[in-house]
Motif scaffolding. Structure first.
Motif, PDB file in Angstrom:
ATOM      1  N   ALA A 165      45.471  46.071  49.281  1.00  0.00           N
ATOM      2  CA  ALA A 165      45.145  44.682  48.954  1.00  0.00           C
ATOM      3  C   ALA A 165      45.550  43.729  50.067  1.00  0.00           C
ATOM      4  CB  ALA A 165      45.834  44.285  47.646  1.00  0.00           C
TER       5      ALA A 165
ATOM      6  N   SER B 143      44.810  50.095  36.676  1.00  0.00           N
ATOM      7  CA  SER B 143      44.945  48.690  36.264  1.00  0.00           C
ATOM      8  C   SER B 143      43.836  48.321  35.292  1.00  0.00           C
ATOM      9  CB  SER B 143      44.910  47.782  37.492  1.00  0.00           C
ATOM     10  OG  SER B 143      43.634  47.814  38.105  1.00  0.00           O
TER      11      SER B 143
ATOM     12  N   GLU C 164      41.164  43.452  37.196  1.00  0.00           N
ATOM     13  CA  GLU C 164      41.793  43.659  38.506  1.00  0.00           C
ATOM     14  C   GLU C 164      41.020  44.681  39.326  1.00  0.00           C
ATOM     15  OE1 GLU C 164      44.462  43.726  41.771  1.00  0.00           O
ATOM     16  OE2 GLU C 164      43.843  42.241  40.296  1.00  0.00           O
ATOM     17  N   ASN C 165      40.552  45.730  38.677  1.00  0.00           N
ATOM     18  CA  ASN C 165      39.767  46.753  39.355  1.00  0.00           C
ATOM     19  C   ASN C 165      38.510  46.146  39.979  1.00  0.00           C
ATOM     20  OD1 ASN C 165      39.148  49.581  39.947  1.00  0.00           O
ATOM     21  ND2 ASN C 165      37.571  49.396  38.383  1.00  0.00           N
TER      22      ASN C 165
ATOM     23  N   VAL D 212      45.296  50.969  41.457  1.00  0.00           N
ATOM     24  CA  VAL D 212      44.205  50.079  41.052  1.00  0.00           C
ATOM     25  C   VAL D 212      43.398  50.722  39.929  1.00  0.00           C
ATOM     26  CG1 VAL D 212      42.066  48.962  41.793  1.00  0.00           C
ATOM     27  CG2 VAL D 212      44.060  48.950  43.302  1.00  0.00           C
TER      28      VAL D 212
ATOM     29  N   VAL E  99      39.330  43.882  43.087  1.00  0.00           N
ATOM     30  CA  VAL E  99      39.585  44.632  44.316  1.00  0.00           C
ATOM     31  C   VAL E  99      38.274  45.031  44.985  1.00  0.00           C
ATOM     32  CG1 VAL E  99      40.446  46.836  45.198  1.00  0.00           C
ATOM     33  CG2 VAL E  99      41.870  45.454  43.670  1.00  0.00           C
TER      34      VAL E  99
ATOM     35  N   TRP F  57      47.550  53.503  46.639  1.00  0.00           N
ATOM     36  CA  TRP F  57      47.208  52.167  46.129  1.00  0.00           C
ATOM     37  C   TRP F  57      45.942  52.226  45.279  1.00  0.00           C
ATOM     38  CZ3 TRP F  57      42.850  49.323  48.005  1.00  0.00           C
ATOM     39  CH2 TRP F  57      42.725  48.034  47.447  1.00  0.00           C
TER      40      TRP F  57
END
Length: 266
Positions: A35, A81, A85-86, A78, A89, A74
């Protein structure tokens, strides 16, 4: 917004000629993206878009490798999540590649070592790509049960559908000379000549009219695979995000973490 950044995962600066340097700066993990690196690229491109007198952008990576794809630890976080949020990203990643692709000034990528997954999308989105002889490429997402959805348009523009149908489906690695043969790379040079080769291209750019360059690039991109409307762009983002949260991606990322072959369909 500042026109330079001297610390962090992405560094940038503009010299007196209007030539910007953008440097991926996570050498300890081979510039794998997370991120912070994605946000850094976005911040750099947005800052540079406001810079007066910008003539070119030179993109490089600190350390042994240009950009070794996603930070899979990371990515797995993700994946676990929530859906919002996915999706965020994937949208940020896609926007970074899109801004690089449509930048009104020439973009020049200097690639050494590994350039995997998203790194190939970055390369495909740049106008000129110069690779060191030790460069190694792959469109590796399928190895981990993921898709390269958000960089497929740029790859189709750079190497053509026929080559994408091989390399995005096999995930195999290929060297600098093959990358030049299929059109991903324009020039292959010794590692110690990479910066000089980039400077030569910059010199050519600076001889030309900046408005003429911007207009020529815009005309070139009209009708390209990556010149997609908002609805199509959003569909790629959603497909990219959805695949990350699939059972297949769960197994692919687990195989990476556990250092074992993936058990597809098990």
């Amino acid at each position: 917004m500042s026109t330079s950044r001297k610390t962090g995962p992405v560094l940038w600066d503009i010299d007196a000629r209007g030539v910007a340097s953008v440097v991926l700066n996570r050498p300890e993990v081979n510039n794998a993206y997370n991120a912070a690196l994605i946000d850094g690229v976005l911040e750099a491109l947005e800052a540079l878009s406001d810079a007066e007198g910008l003539r070119a952008v030179v993109l490089s990576g600190n350390g042994r490798h240009f950009q070794a794809g996603a930070d899979l630890t990371w990515i797995n976080a993700v994946r676990e999540s929530d859906a919002e949020e996915n999706l965020r990203v994937s949208a940020a990643t896609a926007e970074a590649v899109r801004l690089l692709n449509i930048a009104p000034v020439p973009t020049i990528a200097l690639i050494q070592g590994g350039c995997f997954g998203g790194g190939t999308g970055i390369a495909a989105a740049c106008d000129v790509v110069i690779a060191a002889e030790n460069a190694l490429f792959s469109i590796a997402e399928v190895r981990w049960g993921l898709t390269a959805a958000i960089i497929i348009p740029q790859l189709n523009d750079a190497i053509g559908v026929r080559q994408v149908r091989r390399y995005a489906l096999t995930g195999e690695r290929f060297g600098a000379e093959e990358a030049r043969r299929i059109g991903l790379v324009h020039e292959v040079v010794p590692l110690d000549g990479l910066a000089a080769a980039g400077e030569k291209i910059v010199g050519h750019v600076l001889e030309n009219g900046p408005d003429a360059i911007a207009e020529t690039k815009a005309l070139t991109l009209e009708g390209a695979f990556a010149d997609i409307i908002d609805e199509g762009f959003q569909a790629l983002v959603e497909a990219h995000a959805a695949k990350r949260q699939s059972d297949e991606a769960k197994e692919g990322l687990a195989s990476f973490a556990e250092k074992r072959p993936a058990r597809w369909g098990a």
